[in-house]
Scaffold this active site. Structure first.
Site, short mmCIF file in Angstrom:
data_model
loop_
_atom_site.label_atom_id
_atom_site.label_comp_id
_atom_site.label_asym_id
_atom_site.label_seq_id
_atom_site.Cartn_x
_atom_site.Cartn_y
_atom_site.Cartn_z
N MET A 37 0.85 -1.19 0.00
CA MET A 37 0.00 0.00 0.00
C MET A 37 0.88 1.24 0.00
O MET A 37 1.86 1.31 0.72
CB MET A 37 -0.86 -0.01 1.26
CG MET A 37 -1.44 1.32 1.69
SD MET A 37 -2.03 1.27 3.42
CE MET A 37 -3.65 0.58 3.22
N ASN A 38 0.52 2.26 -0.84
CA ASN A 38 1.06 3.60 -0.58
C ASN A 38 -0.08 4.61 -0.51
O ASN A 38 -1.05 4.34 0.23
CB ASN A 38 2.25 3.97 -1.48
CG ASN A 38 2.06 3.93 -2.97
OD1 ASN A 38 2.01 2.87 -3.57
ND2 ASN A 38 1.98 5.08 -3.60
N ASP A 39 -0.02 5.72 -1.19
CA ASP A 39 -0.92 6.86 -0.93
C ASP A 39 -2.39 6.53 -0.67
O ASP A 39 -2.98 5.70 -1.35
CB ASP A 39 -0.97 7.80 -2.14
CG ASP A 39 0.37 8.11 -2.75
OD1 ASP A 39 1.39 7.69 -2.20
OD2 ASP A 39 0.38 8.77 -3.79
N SER A 99 -2.42 7.78 -8.18
CA SER A 99 -3.27 8.43 -7.17
C SER A 99 -4.33 9.36 -7.76
O SER A 99 -4.17 9.90 -8.85
CB SER A 99 -2.39 9.22 -6.21
OG SER A 99 -1.74 8.31 -5.37
N ASP A 168 -2.02 12.84 -9.99
CA ASP A 168 -2.66 12.96 -8.68
C ASP A 168 -3.76 14.02 -8.64
O ASP A 168 -3.71 14.95 -7.83
CB ASP A 168 -1.61 13.23 -7.59
CG ASP A 168 -0.41 12.28 -7.65
OD1 ASP A 168 -0.60 11.15 -8.15
OD2 ASP A 168 0.70 12.65 -7.22
N TRP A 306 8.89 7.32 0.74
CA TRP A 306 9.66 6.61 -0.28
C TRP A 306 11.12 6.40 0.14
O TRP A 306 11.78 5.49 -0.34
CB TRP A 306 9.62 7.36 -1.62
CG TRP A 306 8.26 7.32 -2.23
CD1 TRP A 306 7.40 8.37 -2.39
CD2 TRP A 306 7.56 6.17 -2.73
NE1 TRP A 306 6.22 7.95 -2.96
CE2 TRP A 306 6.30 6.59 -3.19
CE3 TRP A 306 7.89 4.81 -2.84
CZ2 TRP A 306 5.36 5.73 -3.73
CZ3 TRP A 306 6.95 3.95 -3.38
CH2 TRP A 306 5.71 4.41 -3.82
#
Ligand code: FRU
Length: 496
Positions: A37-39, A99, A168, A306
């Site tokens: 998982m990121n943003d 994103s 994004d 990151w």
């Protein structure tokens, strides 16, 4: 029609989430359903529930072709997974659904706006991802990609802006009911900027203007912008890459930036007045906000970075957690943040001490644990002989601990997880300026299994760090160099 790629991801996450024991996950922080998982993405209120999507690679505990994971909640703390919402399954997003954000349309459907990535071979044999803005419409579980995707491409960016750094989108509704979105972009000088777009129907978008320019002041590319009104001001949040440090405010690498200013509605111009970091700890990036139905501006961030994402549990098949959702406000011209008030409902087993004299090291009966909230207020015992240092150690046993320490003369608060069990040569400590002329400070620590979030002086500053210390290390102790008077309250945080 659900694509084969999405169906596979949905099947995969359903079968592999069971391999992660409940006891191996944080309790009230959302962690990835499986894999990576990121943003946070598409943070929204829809059909009476909070929806949170996230950058997601189900097949590996490392970043890979991005999907959108999905979870819902009624209290922002206890999350229920829904099937993955988006997969990289179309020509324009075959290398990733990056994103983006969400909004409710007038007809009741939910619109997701995200960045599609399509890699293109370069003359030197490498590949570069072309980034475009795309839409998907759905009912809160299943989303259909818009047939006319992408809706914003290189023809919609300023001439000198890069089509490889255009991502994004954050969408909102203007006061006249039409739609706006801002998108991160990279102009020719290699730094960052934010582009503003407008639309009458949320499907057909036009470039309006360059909304904010970095001009290499704060890092380079600006990722994940968000823009909203708060307490009579306007706030632009973004996450700059490649930052250089500035005093205690900004640190090297991937950081966070909050610009506070005013907004001229007529010309849609944001006038910057002040800048600050959003979080002063180690693991916080790419935050997104919502306006709750009761009028609170709530922010959630990726509780990682990151530069530091090599730190995760050993021998575990997942990586990635969100921060605790935080209520934002502006006080004294600065961004304040405090955990959402819903957290108080998780408080159990209160242990309270008043007026404890700390002179050296001490621990207190009943104050320990790894899923706890601690409220600590200190002041000098003697106004004429101020203490030099005060520290709280937690996640502690004979081998391990993580520490939050305050040096009064230097006015610095430090978080240090060097001894948390990490075997990686990455950043383990960070400091923030916290003034306390009279030596009084108030610290609120929120510990979940794998993290600590420190809120200073009722939200003046926040410092976040992940830690993967063995859960048996659950000691908490206090240390003062010089004499300190301390009030402390501890609650266990449990969801039943
Ligand atoms: C920020 C970011 C975004 C991008 C996404 C890719 O962390 O780099 O700019 O959309 O992650 O996963």
């Amino acid at each position: 029609m659900t694509s084969q790629t999405l169906l596979e991801a949905r099947k995969y996450e359903e079968t592999t989430e069971t391999l992660i024991g409940k006891e191996d996950r944080p309790i009230f922080h959302l962690s990835t359903r499986t894999g990576w998982m990121n943003d946070p993405n598409g943070f929204s209120v829809y059909k009476g529930e909070y929806h949170l999507f996230y950058q997601y690679h189900p097949y590996d505990s490392h970043w890979g072709p991005m999907h959108w994971g999905h979870a819902v909640s009624t209290d922002l703390l206890c999350w229920r997974y829904l099937p993955a919402a988006l997969a990289p399954d179309t020509l324009y997003d075959k290398d990733g659904c990056f994103s983006g954000s969400a909004i409710t349309l007038d007809d009741g459907r939910q619109l997701l706006m995200y960045t599609g990535v399509c890699e293109e071979p370069q003359p030197d044999g490498t590949k570069k991802g072309i980034q475009t803005q795309c839409l998907a419409v759905g009912d809160g579980t299943d989303y259909e990609k818009y047939p006319e995707n992408p809706v914003l491409t290189k023809t919609d960016i300023p001439e000198d802006a890069s089509q490889y750094d255009f991502r994004d989108p954050k969408v909102w509704r203007a006061s006249d009911g039409t739609y706006r979105c801002i998108v991160g972009s990279r102009p020719a000088d290699g730094s960052g900027q934010i582009l503003l777009y407008e639309s009458k129907d949320a499907f057909h978008w036009n470039f309006k203007k360059i909304f904010a320019r970095n001009q290499s002041r704060f890092g380079r590319m600006w990722e994940c912008p968000d823009f909203f009104a708060l307490d009579g001001k306007w706030v632009l949040l973004t996450s700059p890459q490649d930052m250089l440090p500035q005093d205690f405010e900004y640190h090297n690498g991937n950081g966070t930036l909050c610009l506070i200013g005013s907004y001229d509605d007529e010309t849609e111009t944001f006038i910057e007045e002040q800048d600050q970091a959003i979080d002063y700890g180690i693991d916080f990036y790419a935050p997104q906000t919502i306006l709750t139905e009761d009028g609170r501006r709530v922010m959630i961030g990726w509780m990682q970075n990151w530069d530091t994402c090599d730190l995760h549990m050993e021998n575990r098949n997942w990586c990635g957690q969100m921060s605790i959702p935080r209520e934002l406000s502006i006080r004294n011209g600065r961004l304040y943040q405090e955990p959402v008030r819903e957290l108080k409902q998780l408080r159990h087993n209160e242990v309270r001490y008043q007026d404890v004299l700390v002179d050296g090291i001490c621990s207190l009966d009943g104050i320990r644990g790894r899923i706890v909230e601690l409220e600590v207020e200190i002041e000098p015992e003697d106004k004429d002989a101020l203490y030099r240092k005060f520290a709280i150690r937690f996640a502690q046993n004979e081998i391990y601990h993580t520490k939050v320490s305050y040096r009064l003369q230097e006015s610095t608060l430090k978080i240090d997880r060097k001894f948390s069990g990490s075997r990686r040569a990455i950043i383990h400590q960070r400091r923030a300026k916290v003034a306390a002329a009279d030596g009084k400070i108030k610290l609120r620590l929120i510990l979940d299994r794998y993290s600590v979030e420190v809120f200073v002086n009722d939200g003046e500053k926040a410092m976040t760090a992940t830690l993967y210390t063995d859960q048996e290390a659950d000691g908490i102790s206090f240390m003062a160099d010089g004499k300190v008077r301390m009030n402390v309250v501890k609650w266990d945080l449990m969801d039943e």
